[in-house]
Design an enzyme around this catalytic site. Structure first.
Site, PDB file in Angstrom:
ATOM      1  N   ARG A 140      -3.823  -3.071 -40.067  1.00 16.01           N
ATOM      2  CA  ARG A 140      -4.665  -3.065 -38.877  1.00 16.01           C
ATOM      3  C   ARG A 140      -5.055  -4.488 -38.463  1.00 16.01           C
ATOM      4  O   ARG A 140      -5.307  -4.755 -37.286  1.00 16.01           O
ATOM      5  CB  ARG A 140      -5.917  -2.221 -39.115  1.00 16.01           C
ATOM      6  CG  ARG A 140      -5.623  -0.730 -39.127  1.00 16.01           C
ATOM      7  CD  ARG A 140      -6.807   0.095 -39.612  1.00 16.01           C
ATOM      8  NE  ARG A 140      -8.012  -0.131 -38.824  1.00 16.01           N
ATOM      9  CZ  ARG A 140      -8.277   0.466 -37.674  1.00 16.01           C
ATOM     10  NH1 ARG A 140      -7.402   1.315 -37.149  1.00 16.01           N
ATOM     11  NH2 ARG A 140      -9.415   0.226 -37.039  1.00 16.01           N
ATOM     12  N   CYS A 233     -18.466   7.010 -33.980  1.00 13.74           N
ATOM     13  CA  CYS A 233     -17.978   7.877 -32.899  1.00 13.74           C
ATOM     14  C   CYS A 233     -18.006   9.314 -33.386  1.00 13.74           C
ATOM     15  O   CYS A 233     -17.023  10.043 -33.281  1.00 13.74           O
ATOM     16  CB  CYS A 233     -16.583   7.452 -32.433  1.00 13.74           C
ATOM     17  SG  CYS A 233     -15.321   7.429 -33.727  1.00 13.74           S
TER      18      CYS A 233
END
Length: 502
Positions: A140, A233
């Site tokens: 990532r 989230c």
């Protein structure tokens, strides 16, 4: 969409929302919303709106955020390749906005990949101060580095490290910290259907254990008086209000900065301390945190809490006025101090470099009208050069992926500029530049890596006496997209293969 939601999730949401549940479920049948955020480090919002042909409308909680229409493809536009905006889900813009970063701040993005919030924080810094972007996942981090370079960020350091190893060198160091933690992702079910399929009832508890550690680690790296934004989230109270209430009980020198339901952020619902089990002494304060509900605003589900360090810490002394120490650095020598060399008067002369620093200095003298890194600390990793932000602590033993703005490398006694250098420059920084309109067919040809025919009189030469032969900063509508090398009516293409238009 209701049929695709996990039954255990639906039951948990019914218990939380009660009469609001029908509106919440109805939001899953609404179309997804798409957003982009203008990179104000490169272009002011109003200038971008005047330039862009996209049909945009503002995101209320992000001054540089906009919705774009489904069917538009901003990722397939030359302005994207110029780093003028970042494609970002509208609700995801809220946490970095709430952190209220100012130019000159020292900022940490603890869980930074793929870089959306990192580039948002960088825009707020406006090239001043320090941005440290860390992510523990090596794969990532590659996306994080690319997005930082695409955005033209000069003052970022990229790390790939377990946050536990950062606590020591960065104790009490940062003015602002963003902890956008990994979470169970319940707020993304409309956007990512596969996430809904993969979700399990024990995920909130599993992720909460990780979030608890990350929040504690981040708090240790914050200065007294500093601000920390925590975000997820997801909807579960275990990962949201309970996490903040537990943290406040354990850290009495922190307080909540109220944002949920405030006059400034009317779109954000307040936190829900009434969903907490008994036993939290400061649970009521979580009413000042913020919930972003997909049935109450135009965006996906998010949670955010802003915490301020009120002062002294029980146990542990915060760092104060640290000396400017850190990676081995060499200052870039001023242009007038560079030694004369044979052949220097001839454009493009290949005089041998005495050392890598001399090769870099010679490139700057022959190719740049201004030295955007003049006076900076130049860090060398073998033949690779970086302009390092100042005031870094010692980072021995830390995996540093980018110690600063990547300038380029030395090969065969010549300095080869990086794509990151081009993206961080302004058109006026280069001695030779060319700008194509976004609609010019040569723009896409350049972005595909093709060699272009280009007359000498199409080049912009910044100073008298400069020959057209040499490195050219290629721009779209005045904003850099990469390098080319001009010779005899041809612009040889240096656009990186991995970045090319497909």
């Amino acid at each position: 969409m209701k049929q695709g939601l996990p039954e255990a999730f639906v039951q948990a949401m019914e218990a939380r929302l009660g009469a609001e549940m029908p509106a919440f479920l109805a939001s899953y049948d609404e179309e997804r919303l798409y957003g982009l955020r203008v990179n104000t480090w490169k272009v002011p919002v109003q200038a971008f709106l005047a330039l862009s042909e996209l049909e945009l409308r503002p995101v209320p909680w992000a001054e540089s955020g906009f919705y774009y229409k489904d069917g538009d493809r901003p990722g397939k536009h030359p302005h994207y390749h110029a780093g003028l905006y970042y494609i970002q889900e509208p609700s995801a813009m809220a946490p970095a906005e709430l952190l209220d970063v100012r130019p000159g701040d020292r900022v940490l993005d603890l869980c930074a990949a793929p870089g959306g919030k990192t580039t948002q924080l960088a825009s707020r810094l406006q090239g001043e101060g320090l941005l440290v972007a860390n992510d523990v996942h090596p794969d990532r981090v590659k996306a994080l580095v690319k997005n930082i370079e695409l955005s033209g960020i000069r003052n970022a350091v990229v790390l790939n490290e377990d946050p536990e190893k950062l606590e020591g060198p960065f104790e009490g160091f940062f003015d602002k910290i963003l902890v956008d933690t990994p979470c169970s992702g319940e707020g993304m079910f409309r956007k990512e259907v596969e996430m809904a399929k993969a979700w399990r009832p024990d995920w909130p508890e599993r992720y909460a254990a990780m979030q608890r550690v990350l929040l504690r680690q981040a708090a240790r790296m914050l200065k007294p008086g500093g601000t920390l934004a925590y975000s997820t989230c997801t909807f579960s109270q275990e990962e949201n209000e309970a996490m903040i209430a537990e943290f406040l009980d354990a850290n009495p020198w922190f307080e909540v900065v109220p944002v949920g339901g405030s006059a400034v952020h009317q779109e954000f619902a307040p936190g829900r301390p009434d969903w907490l089990p008994a036993g939290y002494a400061r649970g009521a304060e979580t009413a000042g945190t913020a919930r972003l509900w997909p049935h109450r605003l135009q965006g996906e589900g998010h949670y955010a809490a802003v915490l301020r360090h009120r002062g002294s810490v029980g146990g542990g002394t915060p760092a104060a006025a640290e000396p400017e120490r850190g990676l081995r650095v060499e200052p870039l020598r001023p242009r007038e101090a560079r030694p004369a060399r044979k052949g220097a008067g001839r454009a493009g002369a290949a005089a041998p470099a005495a050392d890598p620093l001399e090769a870099l200095g010679r490139f700057a003298a022959e190719q740049l009208a201004a030295g955007p890194y003049s006076g900076a600390a130049v860090v060398w990793r073998g033949e690779h050069a970086y302009a390092a932000p100042k005031a870094l602590p010692e980072l021995d033993g830390i995996r540093v992926i980018r110690p600063g703005w990547y300038l380029g490398s030395v090969a065969k006694q010549r300095f080869v500029p990086s794509h990151a250098l081009a993206m961080g420059l302004r058109a006026s920084d280069a001695l030779r530049s060319v700008s194509f309109a976004a609609a010019n067919p040569r723009t896409v040809k350049y972005l595909k890596g093709e060699t272009l025919e280009l007359a000498a009189d199409e080049l912009h030469i910044a100073q008298e006496g400069i020959q057209p032969k040499g490195f050219v900063l290629v721009c779209v509508d005045g904003f850099p997209v990469g390098w080319g090398r001009w010779q005899d009516g041809l612009l040889k293409n240096d656009y990186p293969p991995g970045w090319r238009w497909t």
